[in-house]
Design a protein around this motif. Structure first.
Motif, mmCIF file in Angstrom:
data_model
loop_
_atom_site.group_PDB
_atom_site.id
_atom_site.type_symbol
_atom_site.label_atom_id
_atom_site.label_comp_id
_atom_site.label_asym_id
_atom_site.label_seq_id
_atom_site.Cartn_x
_atom_site.Cartn_y
_atom_site.Cartn_z
ATOM 1 N N LEU A 296 17.977 54.768 -16.965
ATOM 2 C CA LEU A 296 17.851 54.960 -18.408
ATOM 3 C C LEU A 296 16.373 54.997 -18.803
ATOM 4 C CD1 LEU A 296 20.656 52.548 -19.683
ATOM 5 C CD2 LEU A 296 20.778 55.034 -19.417
ATOM 6 N N LYS A 297 16.077 55.822 -19.790
ATOM 7 C CA LYS A 297 14.716 55.920 -20.311
ATOM 8 C C LYS A 297 14.561 54.919 -21.441
ATOM 9 C CE LYS A 297 10.612 57.762 -20.657
ATOM 10 N NZ LYS A 297 9.607 57.599 -19.587
ATOM 11 N N MET A 298 13.764 53.837 -21.202
ATOM 12 C CA MET A 298 13.596 52.790 -22.174
ATOM 13 C C MET A 298 12.255 52.939 -22.892
ATOM 14 S SD MET A 298 16.415 51.229 -21.396
ATOM 15 C CE MET A 298 16.285 49.690 -22.269
ATOM 16 N N ASN A 299 12.117 52.265 -24.016
ATOM 17 C CA ASN A 299 10.836 52.210 -24.725
ATOM 18 C C ASN A 299 9.922 51.266 -23.955
ATOM 19 O OD1 ASN A 299 8.940 50.860 -26.903
ATOM 20 N ND2 ASN A 299 9.591 52.842 -27.727
ATOM 21 N N ARG A 300 8.842 51.822 -23.406
ATOM 22 C CA ARG A 300 8.003 51.070 -22.471
ATOM 23 C C ARG A 300 7.375 49.853 -23.129
ATOM 24 N NH1 ARG A 300 7.616 50.138 -17.124
ATOM 25 N NH2 ARG A 300 5.459 49.620 -16.541
ATOM 26 N N ALA A 301 6.818 49.999 -24.305
ATOM 27 C CA ALA A 301 6.114 48.888 -24.962
ATOM 28 C C ALA A 301 7.069 47.757 -25.315
ATOM 29 C CB ALA A 301 5.397 49.402 -26.212
ATOM 30 N N LEU A 302 8.197 48.088 -25.968
ATOM 31 C CA LEU A 302 9.156 47.054 -26.340
ATOM 32 C C LEU A 302 9.793 46.403 -25.113
ATOM 33 C CD1 LEU A 302 10.713 45.589 -28.563
ATOM 34 C CD2 LEU A 302 12.378 47.455 -28.541
ATOM 35 N N ASP A 303 10.024 47.213 -24.072
ATOM 36 C CA ASP A 303 10.615 46.677 -22.847
ATOM 37 C C ASP A 303 9.696 45.649 -22.198
ATOM 38 O OD1 ASP A 303 12.346 46.320 -20.800
ATOM 39 O OD2 ASP A 303 11.917 48.200 -19.778
ATOM 40 N N GLN A 304 8.416 45.912 -22.151
ATOM 41 C CA GLN A 304 7.479 44.969 -21.558
ATOM 42 C C GLN A 304 7.347 43.698 -22.400
ATOM 43 O OE1 GLN A 304 5.870 45.195 -18.593
ATOM 44 N NE2 GLN A 304 7.053 47.067 -18.185
ATOM 45 N N VAL A 305 7.335 43.856 -23.713
ATOM 46 C CA VAL A 305 7.218 42.669 -24.576
ATOM 47 C C VAL A 305 8.423 41.756 -24.414
ATOM 48 C CG1 VAL A 305 7.188 41.900 -26.977
ATOM 49 C CG2 VAL A 305 5.699 43.774 -26.246
ATOM 50 N N LEU A 306 9.613 42.315 -24.451
ATOM 51 C CA LEU A 306 10.822 41.497 -24.311
ATOM 52 C C LEU A 306 10.921 40.878 -22.916
ATOM 53 C CD1 LEU A 306 13.473 43.719 -26.160
ATOM 54 C CD2 LEU A 306 12.340 41.651 -26.992
ATOM 55 N N GLY A 307 10.596 41.666 -21.885
ATOM 56 C CA GLY A 307 10.687 41.127 -20.524
ATOM 57 C C GLY A 307 9.732 39.970 -20.297
ATOM 58 N N ARG A 308 8.484 40.100 -20.712
ATOM 59 C CA ARG A 308 7.517 39.004 -20.531
ATOM 60 C C ARG A 308 7.890 37.787 -21.383
ATOM 61 N NH1 ARG A 308 1.872 42.567 -20.662
ATOM 62 N NH2 ARG A 308 2.267 43.700 -18.681
ATOM 63 N N PHE A 309 8.442 38.043 -22.555
ATOM 64 C CA PHE A 309 8.848 36.933 -23.413
ATOM 65 C C PHE A 309 9.947 36.110 -22.750
ATOM 66 C CE2 PHE A 309 11.687 35.361 -26.828
ATOM 67 C CZ PHE A 309 10.802 34.514 -27.494
ATOM 68 N N PHE A 310 10.940 36.756 -22.155
ATOM 69 C CA PHE A 310 12.030 36.036 -21.495
ATOM 70 C C PHE A 310 11.569 35.408 -20.174
ATOM 71 C CE2 PHE A 310 14.881 39.191 -23.847
ATOM 72 C CZ PHE A 310 15.142 38.275 -24.864
ATOM 73 N N LEU A 311 10.661 36.068 -19.457
ATOM 74 C CA LEU A 311 10.131 35.470 -18.225
ATOM 75 C C LEU A 311 9.366 34.181 -18.520
ATOM 76 C CD1 LEU A 311 8.868 38.613 -16.251
ATOM 77 C CD2 LEU A 311 10.776 37.101 -15.650
ATOM 78 N N TYR A 312 8.687 34.148 -19.623
ATOM 79 C CA TYR A 312 7.968 32.922 -19.996
ATOM 80 C C TYR A 312 8.951 31.785 -20.279
ATOM 81 C CZ TYR A 312 4.857 29.768 -22.539
ATOM 82 O OH TYR A 312 4.144 28.669 -22.952
ATOM 83 N N HIS A 313 10.073 32.088 -20.904
ATOM 84 C CA HIS A 313 11.084 31.056 -21.150
ATOM 85 C C HIS A 313 11.657 30.522 -19.834
ATOM 86 C CE1 HIS A 313 10.930 32.090 -25.393
ATOM 87 N NE2 HIS A 313 11.809 31.133 -25.646
ATOM 88 N N ILE A 314 11.855 31.395 -18.870
ATOM 89 C CA ILE A 314 12.368 30.942 -17.575
ATOM 90 C C ILE A 314 11.353 30.036 -16.887
ATOM 91 C CG2 ILE A 314 13.051 31.728 -15.276
ATOM 92 C CD1 ILE A 314 14.250 34.179 -16.555
ATOM 93 N N HIS A 315 10.106 30.381 -16.996
ATOM 94 C CA HIS A 315 9.049 29.545 -16.401
ATOM 95 C C HIS A 315 9.042 28.157 -17.049
ATOM 96 C CE1 HIS A 315 5.257 28.371 -14.614
ATOM 97 N NE2 HIS A 315 4.759 28.125 -15.841
ATOM 98 N N LEU A 316 9.173 28.096 -18.351
ATOM 99 C CA LEU A 316 9.213 26.796 -19.022
ATOM 100 C C LEU A 316 10.433 25.986 -18.590
ATOM 101 C CD1 LEU A 316 8.144 27.698 -22.685
ATOM 102 C CD2 LEU A 316 6.784 26.561 -20.915
ATOM 103 N N TRP A 317 11.546 26.648 -18.436
ATOM 104 C CA TRP A 317 12.767 25.927 -18.083
ATOM 105 C C TRP A 317 12.710 25.376 -16.654
ATOM 106 C CZ3 TRP A 317 16.415 23.600 -20.481
ATOM 107 C CH2 TRP A 317 17.587 23.249 -19.823
ATOM 108 N N ILE A 318 12.184 26.151 -15.727
ATOM 109 C CA ILE A 318 12.061 25.667 -14.355
ATOM 110 C C ILE A 318 11.071 24.500 -14.274
ATOM 111 C CG2 ILE A 318 11.250 26.314 -12.051
ATOM 112 C CD1 ILE A 318 14.037 27.245 -12.737
ATOM 113 N N SER A 319 10.016 24.555 -15.037
ATOM 114 C CA SER A 319 9.068 23.433 -15.070
ATOM 115 C C SER A 319 9.749 22.169 -15.590
ATOM 116 C CB SER A 319 7.861 23.801 -15.948
ATOM 117 O OG SER A 319 7.215 24.957 -15.446
ATOM 118 N N TYR A 320 10.598 22.314 -16.588
ATOM 119 C CA TYR A 320 11.316 21.165 -17.128
ATOM 120 C C TYR A 320 12.292 20.590 -16.093
ATOM 121 C CZ TYR A 320 14.693 18.582 -19.955
ATOM 122 O OH TYR A 320 15.526 17.622 -20.442
ATOM 123 N N ILE A 321 12.984 21.467 -15.340
ATOM 124 C CA ILE A 321 13.934 20.992 -14.320
ATOM 125 C C ILE A 321 13.191 20.221 -13.229
ATOM 126 C CG2 ILE A 321 15.512 21.742 -12.501
ATOM 127 C CD1 ILE A 321 16.763 21.820 -15.216
#
Length: 543
Positions: A296-321
């Protein structure tokens, strides 16, 4: 006129005596309860029996164990001395089963067997009530103390033991003490401190708090010193006691299994690697979404913003665990002790633990749903702009409206931007919604098991299995003897209540988290991006 005489089978062996019973005038029926035997018959009794014998007679046939019955009366006409004999049906019944049974409204029963005639409960209520009220006569049993003897089903011995009597006498003070302690606990749980905003919010969302409050109501009902006013209340109390005992027994089995072979330590050691594995899979999923998922052809800018935003949440959660990993074994050990309160409490805590461990998935779902919902409502509003309409907030309806050229240009520009950004947002929303629905499904299965243990009427089902006559749905008659010139002899048997009617009648109220919406409403909410919660609010519950 047809007269019905209900005769107990336990008194069929009596040769003679004075019959004790009740005449039911509305149904032309006589219910025999016992036979009184006299060593000698007084003159007054002889005269009374002679008067009664002129109108009716119930006697035992010689050489058989069956009794016969006939009834005659003198018509008040020109020939008063001409007696007229009525038709009589002699119905034998098991006095003990009829005394202990409870007649229910008639359910839809399957066809009876050949030779059996079903009867409705409309004309049987008086018969059952007459036999039930005769229990006082049998308990007093004053006739057996003197020369006069009473023949009935309890003449062979009362079903009781000294252990049962001692338990009944000791239950009063114990229940009074436990009821006082439970009242103190209830008063503490109703304190105003729990109604403050953070505590009230957490209390309404945790399944453990709901289950503990539900069990507190059950224990208050069990140890209440108030006497049951109806058989339904007594049955509900017995079902509640059986449910609590089964819950505690299953909880103790779970506790013994957890503390054997150091299974709690094994679970604690496996929890952190599992969390790391889940986080790694989520990272791979996000990296796949940040590329070209399924071509699928995605919007590159929005795709990168959302992906990095969710990756940061995963990093915070693993640090908490990893920060909590040294204390996980102690937490699990104390959680395992909660199984002493019952399996439902342990399952509720397990459901809350799942909710806490998947909190990052819930956050992803909320972010994606809010962003998707914002775009859907924005597109719908701009679509109304193209049609010359607008949403009237005061009247809650769509009205006509005229727009100028600048408004149409800005609306077209925004509509185009939202349309091209919608596929990227919708893909993230779809993926995280599926993950959220998976977590809700697991929690729903746990809540269904808790609801089953809380609401299943175990005592009623056991009573239906072991003593089916206790729960009566009606009666059926079996023909014993039918000959010309002799009274019709029938045997009355109890039809037990079907199992599905037992569950429906005696099902206990529970605090299960049932879905509040239908499938159509759920699909509509998912399509428009509205949040779906696995719980019901306290005010929406139905007892």
């Amino acid at each position: 006129m047809v007269l019905k005489a209900f005769f107990p089978t336990c008194c069929a062996s009596a040769d003679s005596g004075l019959l004790v019973g009740r005449w039911v005038p509305g149904q032309s029926s006589a219910v025999i309860l016992a036979v009184v035997h006299f060593p000698f018959i007084p003159i007054q009794v002889k005269e009374f029996l002679a008067q009664v014998q002129k109108a009716s007679q119930i006697c035992r046939e010689r050489g058989t164990r069956l009794w016969s019955c006939k009834a005659t009366y003198h018509q008040m006409s020109n020939t008063p001395d001409t007696p007229t004999e009525d038709q009589v049906m002699l119905i034998f019944y098991d006095q003990r089963k009829l005394l202990l049974s409870w007649l229910h409204p008639p359910p839809v029963l399957p066809d009876c067997q050949i030779g059996d005639t079903p009867a409705s409960t409309g004309g049987l209520a008086d018969i059952f009530d007459t036999v039930a009220r005769s229990e006082v006569l049998f308990r007093n049993d004053q006739f057996d103390e003197g020369p006069v003897r009473l023949s009935h089903w309890q003449s062979e011995g009362v079903e009781a033991s000294i252990l049962v009597e001692l338990a009944k006498r000791a239950s009063g003070p114990v229940c009074l003490l436990l009821a006082s302690l439970l009242s103190l606990v209830s008063a503490a749980s109703a304190c105003r401190l729990w109604k403050l905003w953070p505590l009230s919010f957490i209390r309404s969302k945790l399944s453990t708090c709901e289950q503990l409050q539900h069990r507190l109501k059950h224990l208050s009902l069990i140890f209440s010193t108030e006497k049951a006013q109806s058989p339904m209340q007594l049955m509900r109390k017995a079902n509640t006691l059986a449910s609590v005992l089964l819950d505690v027994a299953l909880g103790l089995l779970l506790l013994s299994w957890l503390h054997s072979n150091n299974r709690i330590g094994q679970l604690a050691n496996a929890l952190v690697p599992v969390a790391d594995r889940v986080a790694e899979e989520l990272q791979h999923l996000l990296q796949w979404l940040m590329g070209a998922p399924a071509g699928l052809k995605m919007n590159r800018a929005l795709d990168q913003v959302l992906g990095r935003f969710f990756l940061y949440h995963i990093h915070l959660w693993i640090s908490y665990i990893h920060l909590m990993s040294p204390f996980i074994e102690h937490i699990l050990w104390h959680v395992g002790l909660s199984a002493c309160l019952g399996l439902t409490v342990a399952l509720s805590i397990f459901s809350d633990i799942i909710a806490l461990l998947t909190f990052h998935i819930y956050c992803f779902y909320v972010y994606g749903a809010r962003l998707y919902c914002l775009k859907i409502y924005g597109l719908s509003s701009l679509w109304r702009l193209f049609r010359g309409k607008k949403w009237n907030v005061l009247r809650q309806r769509v009205d006509s409206c005229s727009y100028d050229l600048d408004q149409l240009f800005i609306g077209t520009l925004l509509f185009t931007i939202l349309v091209f950004l919608l596929p990227t947002t919708a893909l993230y929303y779809l993926v995280f919604t599926l993950l959220r629905l998976l977590v809700i499904t697991v929690q729903g299965l746990i809540h269904l098991l808790v609801d089953l243990i809380n609401s299943l009427p175990l005592y009623s089902l056991g009573l239906r299995l072991c003593r089916p006559y206790r729960l009566a749905a009606g009666v059926k008659f079996r023909v014993l003897e039918k000959e010309a010139g002799r009274p019709l002899r029938l045997l009355m048997q109890i039809n037990p209540l079907p199992y599905n009617h037992v569950v429906h009648t005696y099902r206990l109220p529970s605090c299960g988290c049932h879905p509040k919406h239908s499938w159509g409403t759920l699909c509509r909410k998912l399509f428009f991006g509205e949040l779906i919660y696995p719980w019901r609010q306290r005010e929406d519950k139905q007892d």
